[in-house]
Design a protein around this motif. Structure first.
Motif, PDB file in Angstrom:
ATOM      1  N   THR A 149      -3.275   0.707  -3.846  1.00 37.57           N
ATOM      2  CA  THR A 149      -4.155   0.938  -2.690  1.00 37.57           C
ATOM      3  C   THR A 149      -5.054  -0.265  -2.411  1.00 37.57           C
ATOM      4  O   THR A 149      -5.843  -0.231  -1.479  1.00 37.57           O
ATOM      5  CB  THR A 149      -5.065   2.156  -2.940  1.00 37.57           C
ATOM      6  OG1 THR A 149      -5.796   1.918  -4.142  1.00 37.57           O
ATOM      7  CG2 THR A 149      -4.276   3.429  -3.055  1.00 37.57           C
TER       8      THR A 149
ATOM      9  N   LEU B  97       0.758   3.752   1.843  1.00 32.51           N
ATOM     10  CA  LEU B  97       1.130   4.141   3.203  1.00 32.51           C
ATOM     11  C   LEU B  97       2.409   3.419   3.637  1.00 32.51           C
ATOM     12  O   LEU B  97       3.296   4.011   4.246  1.00 32.51           O
ATOM     13  CB  LEU B  97      -0.002   3.792   4.181  1.00 32.51           C
ATOM     14  CG  LEU B  97      -1.207   4.733   4.211  1.00 32.51           C
ATOM     15  CD1 LEU B  97      -2.337   4.117   5.028  1.00 32.51           C
ATOM     16  CD2 LEU B  97      -0.818   6.092   4.779  1.00 32.51           C
ATOM     17  N   LEU B  98       2.496   2.134   3.312  1.00 30.06           N
ATOM     18  CA  LEU B  98       3.690   1.363   3.676  1.00 30.06           C
ATOM     19  C   LEU B  98       4.862   1.781   2.796  1.00 30.06           C
ATOM     20  O   LEU B  98       5.984   1.974   3.277  1.00 30.06           O
ATOM     21  CB  LEU B  98       3.411  -0.139   3.535  1.00 30.06           C
ATOM     22  CG  LEU B  98       4.575  -1.080   3.854  1.00 30.06           C
ATOM     23  CD1 LEU B  98       5.106  -0.846   5.264  1.00 30.06           C
ATOM     24  CD2 LEU B  98       4.142  -2.539   3.690  1.00 30.06           C
TER      25      LEU B  98
ATOM     26  N   ARG C  81      -4.133  -4.246   2.109  1.00 31.51           N
ATOM     27  CA  ARG C  81      -4.081  -3.689   3.456  1.00 31.51           C
ATOM     28  C   ARG C  81      -2.726  -3.026   3.674  1.00 31.51           C
ATOM     29  O   ARG C  81      -1.687  -3.590   3.318  1.00 31.51           O
ATOM     30  CB  ARG C  81      -4.229  -4.787   4.508  1.00 31.51           C
ATOM     31  CG  ARG C  81      -5.597  -5.345   4.717  1.00 31.51           C
ATOM     32  CD  ARG C  81      -5.575  -6.277   5.921  1.00 31.51           C
ATOM     33  NE  ARG C  81      -5.190  -5.577   7.111  1.00 31.51           N
ATOM     34  CZ  ARG C  81      -6.040  -4.936   7.911  1.00 31.51           C
ATOM     35  NH1 ARG C  81      -7.330  -4.952   7.661  1.00 31.51           N
ATOM     36  NH2 ARG C  81      -5.616  -4.276   8.965  1.00 31.51           N
ATOM     37  N   PRO C  82      -2.709  -1.880   4.320  1.00 26.16           N
ATOM     38  CA  PRO C  82      -1.424  -1.189   4.510  1.00 26.16           C
ATOM     39  C   PRO C  82      -0.472  -1.909   5.466  1.00 26.16           C
ATOM     40  O   PRO C  82       0.701  -1.565   5.517  1.00 26.16           O
ATOM     41  CB  PRO C  82      -1.840   0.164   5.081  1.00 26.16           C
ATOM     42  CG  PRO C  82      -3.255   0.353   4.642  1.00 26.16           C
ATOM     43  CD  PRO C  82      -3.863  -1.017   4.646  1.00 26.16           C
TER      44      PRO C  82
ATOM     45  N   HIS D 169       0.842  -1.189   0.000  1.00 19.32           N
ATOM     46  CA  HIS D 169       0.000   0.000   0.000  1.00 19.32           C
ATOM     47  C   HIS D 169       0.886   1.250   0.000  1.00 19.32           C
ATOM     48  O   HIS D 169       1.998   1.230   0.536  1.00 19.32           O
ATOM     49  CB  HIS D 169      -0.880  -0.034   1.257  1.00 19.32           C
ATOM     50  CG  HIS D 169      -1.988   0.961   1.254  1.00 19.32           C
ATOM     51  ND1 HIS D 169      -1.814   2.275   1.644  1.00 19.32           N
ATOM     52  CD2 HIS D 169      -3.306   0.833   0.920  1.00 19.32           C
ATOM     53  CE1 HIS D 169      -2.984   2.917   1.538  1.00 19.32           C
ATOM     54  NE2 HIS D 169      -3.896   2.068   1.110  1.00 19.32           N
TER      55      HIS D 169
END
Lengths: 702, 512
Positions: free
Chosen positions: A659, A629-630, A662-663, A627
């Motif tokens: 996206t 975010l990661l 899961r992050p 993701h």
């Protein structure tokens, strides 16, 4: 009928489509076993077979390009022997190869006992080969040490189905029943990529007003065609099921009449679910309580609910309990046995179903008979013409078998058929070390796979279009792959290898090399067992688009749908099982803070030994899906290399930033060497399934 | 004082550190350092039959505890899931769905369960407990799981001369309380909930959904003042008002007036001078550890029954306390997960494992329709950098407290879209990147899908790009030349659109 010539299409009632030299057969890959027509012997091409009901002419690119491996330049056509001191390979004649193997096997057994030789099979072998391999191990080798890679496929679902329903047939109904369901819940299945033509049935279900639910840590191509998508933390599908059960009980949605009439054991489930209220489930699964409530409401509001699990739910150290929990959901709703509803497992490998029925498993004899059941031993021994007492007992399960190779008390020689272990086993570095510790490794394969490359002897064997044999698809439908062209010079069938070795080992009985003859014997061996093939013949399969087992007699129509009146348990009732969520064997921590999960991509199949060699299939190698975010935390952008590291190994692959995951999770497809080196070898206590689908990892910019 | 003895885990919202995980830790340590197993035939008496006690007994059964277990619960019913009482009040849960373990289960495992049994005193000298009927139950080991008891606010007129509550006034702690309130609700038009904590808001929403016009009185300056900051509390109050529930903050009820006659309601006078006429009063103003038995037995008691890292009383190694009644490292809690962790850990110890309790993380969730609140840890008191996103107009307020990149506390009001992920990060102690806490509070960027470039793959099954599709004159042509759309069928619409755009045929037809 013997192999060697193409079978005319028009034989025995096949739906004729004309064209001489056209052969009705099935795709060499997944458990959908799509019907296809192969045309031409020298240059063989794939044409649709529109009448076969599972796929109705549709194929994915793997199917369309399947003939790419016929006549491939990497195809092995000579038995090869490797000199351990130099590593050099030399070609030998078949007699030389089989003599050598038999002599070495005899030496090993003379020095260390019958169990010093192991046999490792595959879920892609035909029923005939799987059956013959089990018989070969027990009779010609006298070893208990046989298991197969299907243990890593659907053994958790098999264990759970057997405990809940008394029998394990992946789908207890035809796949097309999906179209008539009101709600289809896919737990850990990405069928739009792993068996694309199956997605057509989902689409039709939605056209008919049905709803599709997908539960997967990734928003997959399957999720794209779903109405409801839940993305739990890997390894928490069990808790999610308990949460659904909790809400069904709380809302008074349990089908009490069904539970009373057709099941046992619900009270314990009711009590254990009382402790799984939605907010607790949210904390464990990462799925918002509101989403869980919406799912429970959806299930409660519909007449025909179908729950289907696949590897995402099953490949865990608590995989069989996870399946049991989802079966509990289906039972609480009163679904199993109801038409267009119930529970099913979407089997993975081509013959994942048949491969587990006829004696390749360490604990089973043909027809799903248990090897420690005296009546089962007596029946099978009588068919084989040997004494029941001569049959060995239960052996080690797949991973435990590999783990024991070359250790004191463990096997010192192994025969491998239809499996590329060093790519597909968990904790693969360790497994490779075990293989290298053997005194003798013999691999039967089409190409020099990563596992074959470690062998002392490699025997080149036929592939799908070059041989005839039955497969049993994910529905329990026994289908016939017919030979479409002759095998290359120098290549033999596994059946020939087995027979040749058996004779050289002084087997008390002969082993047929004719698939139809072997199938008839398989039918007799399975007669009276749960997977009863006694009434199935090649001619019937051709005439009926396959025959569903159980089919105990020639006049029996086969059994497309199970459980309508009764379950296969001693009292005819299904069993609820109260199970507790234990979580993954390895939890994330400060050193390994993200969940690693593995899976497949559309253009590749399993260890890739076949598909990676097909030019028409894109092979971009493994990647780490993560993701934004990661990715942002790691400071990497799409396409940049990252290192994924676990306590067992590491791999350097490009990042694929999306996206849809899961992050807190990374996904790496496992078709390439090295990926399974990362994977945890914790086993499910009931099914001995390794935990492929979750472990703790660290990801860094490489 | 109501409810001696069996009261356990406060019914305030839940939180749920995955208990399995806590158990897993215990098991792993257990295999490393096995303590000596307790003597077979040890008599273990558990005082209390709430959620902590049930978890303990489940753990003892799972661990193969060799002694004989007696459970003394003062409520007449089997153990039930106390934290779901508000769900029963709201109507989403049937009361019998709350039962955690039936009497049959205890009998089946050889456990002596005595419900409706009140304990009068513990005599450590003789090693027995005395029940109110004079029965003596001897023990070799004692576990206090007595829970907490509700705090009665100082309101004149609340308690009548005989010590009972005014008939219009209800506590909300036990199944009996819940049933009493359920029986009273249909006859009530108006209700006042005293206490604006998690339980108070749940009860207020439940009554409101049952058609009772409900108001909330909270002594602090905002609701959920122990859990959330003032702006978040104000956002919540606005949401409640929008849902039809008026909130009075910074106000205390000082007096309950009779309006005369059993049919008439009562008036609640606030210290602000306001008088609220109502038919029902529900007290949800919190509770305190139930410690009377422990005090009477001479055990060390501060706020709760003091226990060490082995959950053992420093006064007497035979006595343990778990759950709401226990005080560990100076902390008492009112939540289920810590109580369960303690229960599982004590069970493991009693089965011979050497494990210690190191405290718990808490996640509290409001369970009430249309009110979304999650509280992780102590977002008001915890030190760290605060990352906040506030949108009072939309009823949203989110706060993360971050220390060294780790979310150490959080309060999410009105927007739980990322609650699952944030809770995972909190529970796991994940070290986040510098932008990440902020990004977590913002939705994923929404972008218009760009026009498909020619090289984009449209049909994954056949491996066909948008450019190849555009090069075909019709879907039939496409199928024949590329086999696109012939696999899973998912790309059919996209392909049809691309063929349409690229082919002039339709336009030609229209112009003719």
């Amino acid at each position: 009928m013997s192999g060697g010539t193409a079978l005319p299409l028009a034989s025995a009632g096949a739906t004729s489509r004309g064209a001489a030299g056209a052969t009705r057969t099935h795709c060499p890959y997944c458990s959908l076993q799509c019907g296809m027509t192969l045309v031409g012997q020298r240059r063989t091409t794939v044409e649709p077979w529109a009448e076969f009901p599972v796929n109705e002419g549709a194929l994915c690119r793997k199917g369309w390009s399947a003939t790419g491996l016929l006549g491939h330049r990497e195809r092995l056509t000579t038995p090869m022997v490797r000199d351990r001191s130099t590593g050099e390979w030399s070609g030998v004649t078949w007699d030389e190869a089989l003599d050598l193997v038999a002599r070495r096997l005899r030496e090993v057994q003379a020095g260390h006992g019958p169990d010093a030789v192991a046999v490792f099979g595959g879920g892609g072998l035909t029923n005939e080969k799987a059956y013959q391999l089990g018989k070969f191990a027990r009779v010609a080798l006298g070893t208990s040490q046989i298991d197969y890679n299907g243990r890593w496929c659907m053994s958790s679902a098999a264990s759970a189905s057997t405990r809940a329903f008394g029998v394990d047939r992946g789908l207890p109904f035809p796949l097309a029943d999906v179209e008539q369901a009101d709600v289809v819940v896919l737990v850990g299945s990405n069928l739009a990529e792993t068996m694309p033509p199956a997605a057509r049935h989902l689409d039709r279900a939605r056209e008919n007003g049905g709803k599709v639910v997908v539960i997967d840590p990734r928003r997959t191509a399957t999720a794209d065609r779903a109405d409801v998508v839940l993305q739990p933390v890997p390894g928490t599908d069990l808790a999610l099921a308990l949460g659904v059960l909790h809400l069904l009980v709380a809302g008074g949605h349990v089908d009490e009449a069904y539970v009373a009439a057709r099941t046992t054991g619900f009270e314990a489930v009711r009590e254990s679910a009382a402790a799984w209220w939605p907010e607790r489930v949210e904390r464990v699964t990462g799925v918002a309580a509101s989403e869980l409530r919406a799912l429970a409401d959806l299930l409660a509001d519909h007449e025909r609910v179908m729950v289907l699990t696949a590897r995402g739910a099953e490949q865990h150290a608590q995989g069989s309990d996870t399946v049991l929990a989802w079966i509990d959901v289906a039972l609480a709703l009163g679904m199993p046995g109801r038409q267009y509803a119930g529970y099913g497992c979407l089997t993975g490998q081509g013959n994942g179903q048949g491969g587990r029925e006829h004696g390749q498993k360490a604990d089973q004899l043909p027809g799903y008979r248990m090897i420690d059941d005296p009546a089962a031993r007596a029946h099978v021994a009588a068919v084989w013409g040997v004494e029941p007492d001569s049959l060995p007992g239960r052996g080690r399960s797949a991973y435990e078998l590999l783990d024991a190779l070359g250790t004191p008390g463990g096997p010192r020689a192994m025969l491998v058929h239809g499996s590329n272990i060093v790519v597909s086993a968990p904790r693969a570095t360790h497994v490779q070390e075990r293989l290298e510790a053997l005194d003798l490794l013999v691999v039967c394969d089409l190409v020099m796979s990563e596992t074959a490359a470690l062998a002392d002897v490699v025997l080149p064997v036929t592939q799908w279009a070059e041989e005839t044999g039955t497969m049993t698809n994910l529905e329990g439908r026994v289908i016939l792959r017919q030979q479409a062209r002759p095998a290359p010079e120098g290549v033999r069938s596994d059946l020939d290898v087995i027979a040749g070795l058996a004779a050289r080992l002084g087997s008390p009985i002969d082993f047929s090399t004719d698939p139809e003859e072997v199938f008839a014997e398989l039918g007799r061996a399975s007669a009276g067992g749960k997977a009863d093939y006694a009434g199935i013949t090649y001619d019937r399969i051709r005439a009926e688009h396959g025959v569903f087992w159980p089919c105990p007699s020639p006049g029996h129509p086969g059994t497309p749908r199970l459980f309508a009146d009764s379950f296969a348990t001693s009292d005819g009732r299904a069993r609820f099982h109260a199970v507790e969520h234990r979580g993954p064997a390895e939890v994330v921590d400060a050193d390994y803070p993200v969940h690693l999960t593995t899976g497949r991509v559309l253009a590749q199949y399993q260890s890739g030994a076949q598909t990676r060699r097909i030019a028409d299939l894109p092979d971009d190698g493994a990647f780490a899906e993560m993701h934004p975010l990661l990715a942002g935390r790691l400071g990497v952008a799409d396409g940049m290399p990252v290192t994924v590291r676990t306590r067992r190994g590491e791999i350097r692959v490009p990042a694929r930033v999306t996206t849809t995951i899961r992050p807190d999770t990374v996904f790496v497809p496992f078709h390439w060497l090295g990926v399974n080196r990362l994977v945890n070898d914790a086993l499910d206590p009931a099914s001995r399934m390794p935990e492929f689908k979750v472990c703790a990892a660290r990801v860094e910019a490489a | 004082m109501r409810g001696e003895g069996g009261l356990d885990a406060r019914s305030l919202a839940l939180d749920a550190r995955p208990p399995a995980e806590a158990g897993g830790r215990a098991e792993r340590s257990a295999s490393d350092e096995r303590a000596s197993r307790p003597p077979a035939g040890e008599r273990l008496v558990v005082v209390g039959n709430g959620m902590a006690a049930t978890r303990l007994v489940e753990g003892l059964v799972a661990g193969g505890y060799a002694g004989h277990v007696t459970v003394l619960g003062d409520e007449p019913v089997p153990a039930y899931n106390r934290i779901l009482l508000s769900a029963v009040l709201e109507g989403t849960h049937a009361p019998d769905a709350l039962t955690l373990r039936s009497p049959d289960w205890y009998a089946g495992h050889g456990i002596d369960l005595r419900t409706g049994t009140r304990v009068l005193a513990v005599d450590r000298g003789h090693g027995d407990v005395m029940l109110v009927d004079g029965t003596l139950v001897p023990f070799d080991r004692l576990v206090l799981a007595t829970g907490s008891i509700p705090t009665l606010p100082p309101i004149r007129g609340l308690v009548r001369h005989d010590g009972s509550l005014h008939p219009r006034v209800h506590a909300f702690r036990s199944l009996a309380d819940c049933e009493g309130l359920l029986a009273a609700a249909p006859g009530a038009r108006r209700a006042v909930v005293v206490g604006g904590g998690l339980l108070g808001l749940q009860v207020a929403r439940a009554l409101s959904l049952r058609g009772v016009a409900t108001e909330v009185v909270e002594g602090a300056e905002h609701v959920l003042h122990r859990q959330v900051s003032a702006p978040a509390g104000k956002v919540l109050a606005r949401s409640l008002t929008r849902l039809g529930t008026t909130v009075y903050t910074g106000a205390r009820v000082v007096r309950l007036h009779e309006h005369g006659g059993p049919e008439a309601g009562v008036g609640l006078r606030l210290d602000t001078g306001v008088v609220l006429d109502t038919d029902l009063v529900v007290l949800t103003a919190g509770g305190r550890p139930s410690t009377a038995l422990a005090r009477g037995a001479g055990l060390e008691v501060r706020r709760g029954v003091v226990v060490d890292d082995h959950l053992t009383s420093p006064t007497d190694p035979r006595v343990h306390a778990i759950g709401d009644c226990a005080e560990h490292r100076g902390v008492t809690t009112g939540f289920v997960p810590p109580a369960w962790e303690q229960a599982q850990l004590l069970a493991a110890r009693l089965c011979g494992a050497d494990v210690v309790h190191e405290g718990s993380r808490s996640v509290a969730r409001l369970r009430a329709t249309d009110l979304d609140v999650a509280v992780l840890g102590d977002p008001v008191g915890e030190e760290g950098e605060v990352v906040e996103v506030s949108n009072p107009v939309a009823g949203k307020h989110s706060r993360l407290v971050v220390r060294d990149g780790v979310i150490v506390a959080a309060a999410l009001v009105g927007d739980l879209s990322r609650v699952g992920l944030i809770t995972q990060h909190y529970d796991r102690g994940t070290v986040l990147g510098v932008r990440e806490p902020g990004d977590l509070l913002l939705p994923d960027p929404v972008s218009e899908p760009p026009a498909l470039p020619d090289e984009a793959e449209v049909c994954a099954c056949a491996g066909v790009s948008a450019g190849e599709v555009r090069g075909c004159s019709s879907l039939e042509h496409l199928r024949e030349t590329t086999r696109a759309t012939t696999g899973c069928g998912g790309c059919e619409q996209v392909c049809a659109a691309l063929v349409e755009q690229a082919s002039p045929r339709r336009a030609v037809v229209e112009t003719r």
